[in-house]
Design an enzyme around this catalytic site. Sequence first.
Site, PDB file in Angstrom:
ATOM      1  N   GLU A 128     113.642  45.959 -16.226  1.00 26.89           N
ATOM      2  CA  GLU A 128     114.071  44.907 -16.927  1.00 26.89           C
ATOM      3  C   GLU A 128     115.672  44.953 -17.051  1.00 26.89           C
ATOM      4  O   GLU A 128     116.457  44.103 -16.923  1.00 26.89           O
ATOM      5  CB  GLU A 128     113.587  44.687 -18.431  1.00 26.89           C
ATOM      6  N   THR A 181     119.405  32.729 -16.742  1.00 25.67           N
ATOM      7  CA  THR A 181     119.280  33.543 -18.086  1.00 25.67           C
ATOM      8  C   THR A 181     120.599  34.073 -18.700  1.00 25.67           C
ATOM      9  O   THR A 181     120.738  33.858 -19.881  1.00 25.67           O
ATOM     10  CB  THR A 181     118.575  34.957 -17.806  1.00 25.67           C
TER      11      THR A 181
HETATM   12  P1  ADP Z   1     111.466  35.318 -15.618  1.00 26.02           P
HETATM   13  O1  ADP Z   1     112.437  34.587 -16.071  1.00 26.02           O
HETATM   14  O2  ADP Z   1     110.001  34.886 -15.103  1.00 26.02           O
HETATM   15  O3  ADP Z   1     111.274  36.341 -16.970  1.00 26.02           O
HETATM   16  P2  ADP Z   1     113.133  37.238 -14.592  1.00 26.02           P
HETATM   17  O4  ADP Z   1     114.592  36.520 -14.921  1.00 26.02           O
HETATM   18  O5  ADP Z   1     112.663  38.462 -15.502  1.00 26.02           O
HETATM   19  O6  ADP Z   1     112.124  36.171 -14.438  1.00 26.02           O
HETATM   20  O7  ADP Z   1     113.264  37.909 -13.166  1.00 26.02           O
HETATM   21  C1  ADP Z   1     113.880  37.592 -12.201  1.00 26.02           C
HETATM   22  C2  ADP Z   1     114.868  38.419 -11.607  1.00 26.02           C
HETATM   23  O8  ADP Z   1     114.413  39.853 -11.194  1.00 26.02           O
HETATM   24  C3  ADP Z   1     115.440  37.868 -10.008  1.00 26.02           C
HETATM   25  O9  ADP Z   1     116.799  37.930 -10.170  1.00 26.02           O
HETATM   26  C4  ADP Z   1     114.447  38.636  -9.276  1.00 26.02           C
HETATM   27  O10 ADP Z   1     115.297  38.809  -7.995  1.00 26.02           O
HETATM   28  C5  ADP Z   1     114.595  40.166  -9.782  1.00 26.02           C
HETATM   29  N1  ADP Z   1     113.664  40.918  -9.264  1.00 26.02           N
HETATM   30  C6  ADP Z   1     113.905  42.105  -8.776  1.00 26.02           C
HETATM   31  N2  ADP Z   1     112.573  42.617  -8.441  1.00 26.02           N
HETATM   32  C7  ADP Z   1     111.621  41.686  -8.917  1.00 26.02           C
HETATM   33  C8  ADP Z   1     110.194  41.560  -8.849  1.00 26.02           C
HETATM   34  N3  ADP Z   1     109.551  42.619  -8.444  1.00 26.02           N
HETATM   35  N4  ADP Z   1     109.433  40.505  -9.545  1.00 26.02           N
HETATM   36  C9  ADP Z   1     110.609  39.531  -9.832  1.00 26.02           C
HETATM   37  N5  ADP Z   1     111.520  39.557  -9.895  1.00 26.02           N
HETATM   38  C10 ADP Z   1     112.259  40.640  -9.430  1.00 26.02           C
END
Ligand code: ADP
Length: 306
Positions: A128, A181
Amino acid sequence: MNEIKIFCPATVANLSCGFDVLGLCLEGIGDEMIIRKSDEKGIRITKITGADLPLETNKNVAGVAGLAMLNHLDLEFGFEIEIHKKIKAGSGIGSSAASAAGVVVGINELLGNPLHRKDLIPFAMEGEFLASGSYHADNVAPAILGGFTLVRSYEPLEVIKINSPKDLYVTIIHPHIEVKTSEARNILPKEIALKTAITQWGNLGGFISGLYTEDYALMGRCLQDVVAEPYRKNLIPEFNNVKKSALENGALGCGISGSGPSIYALSKGIQTSKNVGNKMKEVYLKTGIEYAIYVSKVCDKGVKMI
Ligand code: ADP
């Protein structure tokens, strides 16, 4: 066992009065991963389908979380990972957390579960950190433990799991727009009024009590966010109308999922939850904004073997 296939669930964090501390795990919405032991040390991501994400170990949350765990365990071998994405990155339902949680639970299973699930959370938080620049557990905790999770403290890390009342269902609508975000963070005031804080912690305590006593009406009264929603809702088109139609059609509560743009509603019973979804989507049908919609129970297990 040398190879394992797992289901990595989507999650809802920032549950209204539980802004930044309370999350839940969804059932049936999530990615799949295959993890296999390999003689070569370290982590290699061999395949990603469903999304354009980096294969490099140190640029993918799954790689970073897996490496953090391997460093702790000091193993003589390593793992290969395939990621099959179904959760869109940036949707607000824990896309990165699903990968980070999946890899640590999967490796732990392949090793015969040397660590308790709660002990896996710090490794997933390294993933994260890569995705967001901060160590937070509000998506990885429910993805790993299932049910509702409350992050009581970060130093030391203490996460409390609460099983979901059995008739509770979640409706998610994901409007296909981008909410950064970083913008969702920056829009929040650094300080809040005492009166606002009192309202928020009264509601959070009440909601937790409602979960334990299965008091759906109490949960409904408590699902309010006076801290983040008043600011963040402006980043999501039609938020007020979607929320109004969810509440008018029987939802217990409705708010922003994670930092958006997805919007969640909690309802008692699947029928109400489906009906709430139909009414929420009517709002976006009128505006022409594309969306995806899901109805799910709260999953009490977290990452699962399939
Ligand atoms: P959400 O808003 O659904 O929680 P996130 O903001 O947590 O999504 O995550 C998205 C970010 O993490 C993007 O920038 C993406 O490129 C990066 N990322 C890196 N590896 C992964 C992965 N295995 N799965 C999803 N996102 C990833």
